[in-house]
Structure formats: structure tokens, C-alpha cells
Design a protein around this motif. Structure first.
Motif, PDB file in Angstrom:
ATOM      1  N   LEU A  24       0.803  -1.219   0.000  1.00  0.00           N
ATOM      2  CA  LEU A  24       0.000   0.000   0.000  1.00  0.00           C
ATOM      3  C   LEU A  24       0.841   1.278   0.000  1.00  0.00           C
ATOM      4  O   LEU A  24       0.291   2.373  -0.040  1.00  0.00           O
ATOM      5  CB  LEU A  24      -0.937   0.010   1.218  1.00  0.00           C
ATOM      6  CG  LEU A  24      -1.964  -1.115   1.291  1.00  0.00           C
ATOM      7  CD1 LEU A  24      -2.790  -0.990   2.562  1.00  0.00           C
ATOM      8  CD2 LEU A  24      -2.855  -1.126   0.065  1.00  0.00           C
ATOM      9  N   HIS A  25       2.155   1.130   0.083  1.00  0.00           N
ATOM     10  CA  HIS A  25       3.077   2.277   0.121  1.00  0.00           C
ATOM     11  C   HIS A  25       2.732   3.205   1.289  1.00  0.00           C
ATOM     12  O   HIS A  25       2.552   4.411   1.114  1.00  0.00           O
ATOM     13  CB  HIS A  25       3.057   3.053  -1.201  1.00  0.00           C
ATOM     14  CG  HIS A  25       3.385   2.223  -2.388  1.00  0.00           C
ATOM     15  ND1 HIS A  25       4.670   1.788  -2.640  1.00  0.00           N
ATOM     16  CD2 HIS A  25       2.608   1.719  -3.369  1.00  0.00           C
ATOM     17  CE1 HIS A  25       4.672   1.077  -3.746  1.00  0.00           C
ATOM     18  NE2 HIS A  25       3.424   1.005  -4.202  1.00  0.00           N
ATOM     19  N   ARG A  58      -6.738  -7.224  -1.313  1.00  0.00           N
ATOM     20  CA  ARG A  58      -7.225  -7.025  -2.680  1.00  0.00           C
ATOM     21  C   ARG A  58      -8.517  -6.219  -2.693  1.00  0.00           C
ATOM     22  O   ARG A  58      -8.659  -5.254  -3.442  1.00  0.00           O
ATOM     23  CB  ARG A  58      -7.458  -8.378  -3.356  1.00  0.00           C
ATOM     24  CG  ARG A  58      -7.947  -8.233  -4.810  1.00  0.00           C
ATOM     25  CD  ARG A  58      -8.582  -9.478  -5.345  1.00  0.00           C
ATOM     26  NE  ARG A  58      -9.733  -9.824  -4.518  1.00  0.00           N
ATOM     27  CZ  ARG A  58     -10.162 -11.047  -4.313  1.00  0.00           C
ATOM     28  NH1 ARG A  58      -9.557 -12.067  -4.863  1.00  0.00           N
ATOM     29  NH2 ARG A  58     -11.214 -11.285  -3.548  1.00  0.00           N
ATOM     30  N   ASP A  59      -9.452  -6.587  -1.827  1.00  0.00           N
ATOM     31  CA  ASP A  59     -10.726  -5.868  -1.755  1.00  0.00           C
ATOM     32  C   ASP A  59     -10.522  -4.417  -1.350  1.00  0.00           C
ATOM     33  O   ASP A  59     -11.171  -3.521  -1.877  1.00  0.00           O
ATOM     34  CB  ASP A  59     -11.682  -6.559  -0.791  1.00  0.00           C
ATOM     35  CG  ASP A  59     -12.110  -7.934  -1.275  1.00  0.00           C
ATOM     36  OD1 ASP A  59     -11.932  -8.222  -2.489  1.00  0.00           O
ATOM     37  OD2 ASP A  59     -12.605  -8.723  -0.451  1.00  0.00           O
ATOM     38  N   TYR A  60      -9.620  -4.178  -0.401  1.00  0.00           N
ATOM     39  CA  TYR A  60      -9.330  -2.808   0.041  1.00  0.00           C
ATOM     40  C   TYR A  60      -8.773  -1.978  -1.120  1.00  0.00           C
ATOM     41  O   TYR A  60      -9.196  -0.839  -1.334  1.00  0.00           O
ATOM     42  CB  TYR A  60      -8.340  -2.832   1.204  1.00  0.00           C
ATOM     43  CG  TYR A  60      -7.960  -1.458   1.675  1.00  0.00           C
ATOM     44  CD1 TYR A  60      -8.804  -0.740   2.518  1.00  0.00           C
ATOM     45  CD2 TYR A  60      -6.777  -0.872   1.259  1.00  0.00           C
ATOM     46  CE1 TYR A  60      -8.463   0.529   2.937  1.00  0.00           C
ATOM     47  CE2 TYR A  60      -6.437   0.399   1.668  1.00  0.00           C
ATOM     48  CZ  TYR A  60      -7.281   1.096   2.512  1.00  0.00           C
ATOM     49  OH  TYR A  60      -6.946   2.367   2.925  1.00  0.00           O
ATOM     50  N   ILE A  61      -7.853  -2.542  -1.876  1.00  0.00           N
ATOM     51  CA  ILE A  61      -7.269  -1.821  -3.015  1.00  0.00           C
ATOM     52  C   ILE A  61      -8.350  -1.507  -4.045  1.00  0.00           C
ATOM     53  O   ILE A  61      -8.433  -0.378  -4.544  1.00  0.00           O
ATOM     54  CB  ILE A  61      -6.132  -2.647  -3.648  1.00  0.00           C
ATOM     55  CG1 ILE A  61      -4.937  -2.708  -2.709  1.00  0.00           C
ATOM     56  CG2 ILE A  61      -5.718  -2.054  -4.999  1.00  0.00           C
ATOM     57  CD1 ILE A  61      -3.855  -3.668  -3.142  1.00  0.00           C
ATOM     58  N   LEU A  62      -9.177  -2.469  -4.362  1.00  0.00           N
ATOM     59  CA  LEU A  62     -10.212  -2.256  -5.374  1.00  0.00           C
ATOM     60  C   LEU A  62     -11.263  -1.240  -4.921  1.00  0.00           C
ATOM     61  O   LEU A  62     -11.773  -0.471  -5.741  1.00  0.00           O
ATOM     62  CB  LEU A  62     -10.868  -3.583  -5.746  1.00  0.00           C
ATOM     63  CG  LEU A  62      -9.946  -4.585  -6.449  1.00  0.00           C
ATOM     64  CD1 LEU A  62     -10.676  -5.905  -6.681  1.00  0.00           C
ATOM     65  CD2 LEU A  62      -9.395  -4.032  -7.737  1.00  0.00           C
ATOM     66  N   ARG A  63     -11.566  -1.214  -3.624  1.00  0.00           N
ATOM     67  CA  ARG A  63     -12.531  -0.239  -3.099  1.00  0.00           C
ATOM     68  C   ARG A  63     -11.964   1.173  -3.079  1.00  0.00           C
ATOM     69  O   ARG A  63     -12.711   2.138  -3.223  1.00  0.00           O
ATOM     70  CB  ARG A  63     -12.917  -0.594  -1.656  1.00  0.00           C
ATOM     71  CG  ARG A  63     -14.050  -1.546  -1.508  1.00  0.00           C
ATOM     72  CD  ARG A  63     -14.573  -1.567  -0.077  1.00  0.00           C
ATOM     73  NE  ARG A  63     -13.544  -1.554   0.951  1.00  0.00           N
ATOM     74  CZ  ARG A  63     -13.014  -2.624   1.517  1.00  0.00           C
ATOM     75  NH1 ARG A  63     -13.397  -3.823   1.150  1.00  0.00           N
ATOM     76  NH2 ARG A  63     -12.099  -2.511   2.456  1.00  0.00           N
ATOM     77  N   ASN A  64     -10.658   1.304  -2.861  1.00  0.00           N
ATOM     78  CA  ASN A  64     -10.066   2.608  -2.595  1.00  0.00           C
ATOM     79  C   ASN A  64      -9.071   3.068  -3.650  1.00  0.00           C
ATOM     80  O   ASN A  64      -8.256   3.945  -3.378  1.00  0.00           O
ATOM     81  CB  ASN A  64      -9.361   2.584  -1.237  1.00  0.00           C
ATOM     82  CG  ASN A  64     -10.332   2.361  -0.121  1.00  0.00           C
ATOM     83  OD1 ASN A  64     -11.162   3.201   0.146  1.00  0.00           O
ATOM     84  ND2 ASN A  64     -10.252   1.200   0.509  1.00  0.00           N
ATOM     85  N   ARG A  65      -9.139   2.526  -4.837  1.00  0.00           N
ATOM     86  CA  ARG A  65      -8.137   2.897  -5.837  1.00  0.00           C
ATOM     87  C   ARG A  65      -8.403   4.246  -6.485  1.00  0.00           C
ATOM     88  O   ARG A  65      -7.580   4.772  -7.196  1.00  0.00           O
ATOM     89  CB  ARG A  65      -7.995   1.814  -6.894  1.00  0.00           C
ATOM     90  CG  ARG A  65      -9.221   1.581  -7.716  1.00  0.00           C
ATOM     91  CD  ARG A  65      -8.987   0.479  -8.690  1.00  0.00           C
ATOM     92  NE  ARG A  65     -10.245   0.090  -9.293  1.00  0.00           N
ATOM     93  CZ  ARG A  65     -10.366  -0.861 -10.155  1.00  0.00           C
ATOM     94  NH1 ARG A  65      -9.308  -1.542 -10.514  1.00  0.00           N
ATOM     95  NH2 ARG A  65     -11.520  -1.166 -10.663  1.00  0.00           N
ATOM     96  N   GLY A  66      -9.567   4.823  -6.261  1.00  0.00           N
ATOM     97  CA  GLY A  66      -9.861   6.162  -6.759  1.00  0.00           C
ATOM     98  C   GLY A  66     -10.281   6.146  -8.208  1.00  0.00           C
ATOM     99  O   GLY A  66     -10.254   5.120  -8.888  1.00  0.00           O
ATOM    100  N   GLY A  67     -10.671   7.296  -8.684  1.00  0.00           N
ATOM    101  CA  GLY A  67     -11.104   7.405 -10.064  1.00  0.00           C
ATOM    102  C   GLY A  67     -12.517   6.888 -10.236  1.00  0.00           C
ATOM    103  O   GLY A  67     -13.149   6.381  -9.315  1.00  0.00           O
ATOM    104  N   ARG A  68     -13.013   7.014 -11.421  1.00  0.00           N
ATOM    105  CA  ARG A  68     -14.363   6.547 -11.729  1.00  0.00           C
ATOM    106  C   ARG A  68     -14.299   5.154 -12.323  1.00  0.00           C
ATOM    107  O   ARG A  68     -13.345   4.813 -13.016  1.00  0.00           O
ATOM    108  CB  ARG A  68     -15.017   7.473 -12.745  1.00  0.00           C
ATOM    109  CG  ARG A  68     -15.269   8.855 -12.201  1.00  0.00           C
ATOM    110  CD  ARG A  68     -15.967   9.668 -13.223  1.00  0.00           C
ATOM    111  NE  ARG A  68     -14.996  10.088 -14.229  1.00  0.00           N
ATOM    112  CZ  ARG A  68     -15.217  10.991 -15.149  1.00  0.00           C
ATOM    113  NH1 ARG A  68     -16.372  11.586 -15.230  1.00  0.00           N
ATOM    114  NH2 ARG A  68     -14.291  11.321 -16.024  1.00  0.00           N
TER     115      ARG A  68
END
Length: 80
Positions: A24-25, A58-68
Motif C-alpha cells: 500500500l506504500h 485485494r478488496d481494500y485496493i479495489l474499493r479505494n483505488r480512486g477514479g471513476r
């Protein structure tokens, strides 16, 4: 983060706090805050170690990756 998603199948099923922080950097403290305060990552403890399931990351990244997402983008384009 995309590297994690690309290599998802070869990762172990549980990740340590340090491994998640690298993905997650962010800092280890931020990962623990995401687990405890925000409750966005599921985890369990084994002794003093926190283990986080890779599905949760994985779910956290997909929920919070930003953009539309694509559907929102298509709707914006159709309305013009």
C-alpha cells in the motif's frame, strides 16, 4: 499496488503488516490504523503477529483505488 494485483495468485494467503505496508506504500502504523480504527482490513492475531488475508488487501485496493469506474465514465460520456 498493481504489482500485487498482477501477482495475486502466487502470494501467500496471509500477509504480515510489513508486507501490506509495502504493497500500500504506507507505514506499518497506518496499516494497523486501517485495521483497528477504520476496520477496512480484516485481520487475526497469532501470538503477537497480525496476519491479514490477501483477499482483504485485494478488496481494500479495489474499493479505494480512486477514479471513476467504467459505468460512471460511460454515463458521463452519454450525457454530452
Amino acid at each position: 499496488m498493481t504489482e500485487f494485483l498482477n501477482n495475486y495468485d502466487v502470494r501467500p494467503n496471509e500477509l504480515t503488516v510489513s508486507e501490506v505496508a509495502k504493497i500500500l506504500h504506507c507505514s506499518r502504523q497506518m496499516v494497523l490504523k486501517i485495521c483497528h480504527k477504520y476496520k477496512d482490513l480484516s485481520y487475526y492475531r497469532v501470538g503477537k503477529r497480525y496476519l491479514i488475508p490477501k483477499e482483504s488487501v485485494r478488496d481494500y485496493i479495489l474499493r479505494n483505488r480512486g477514479g471513476r469506474n467504467e459505468k460512471e465514465y460511460d454515463n458521463k460520456c452519454d450525457s454530452k
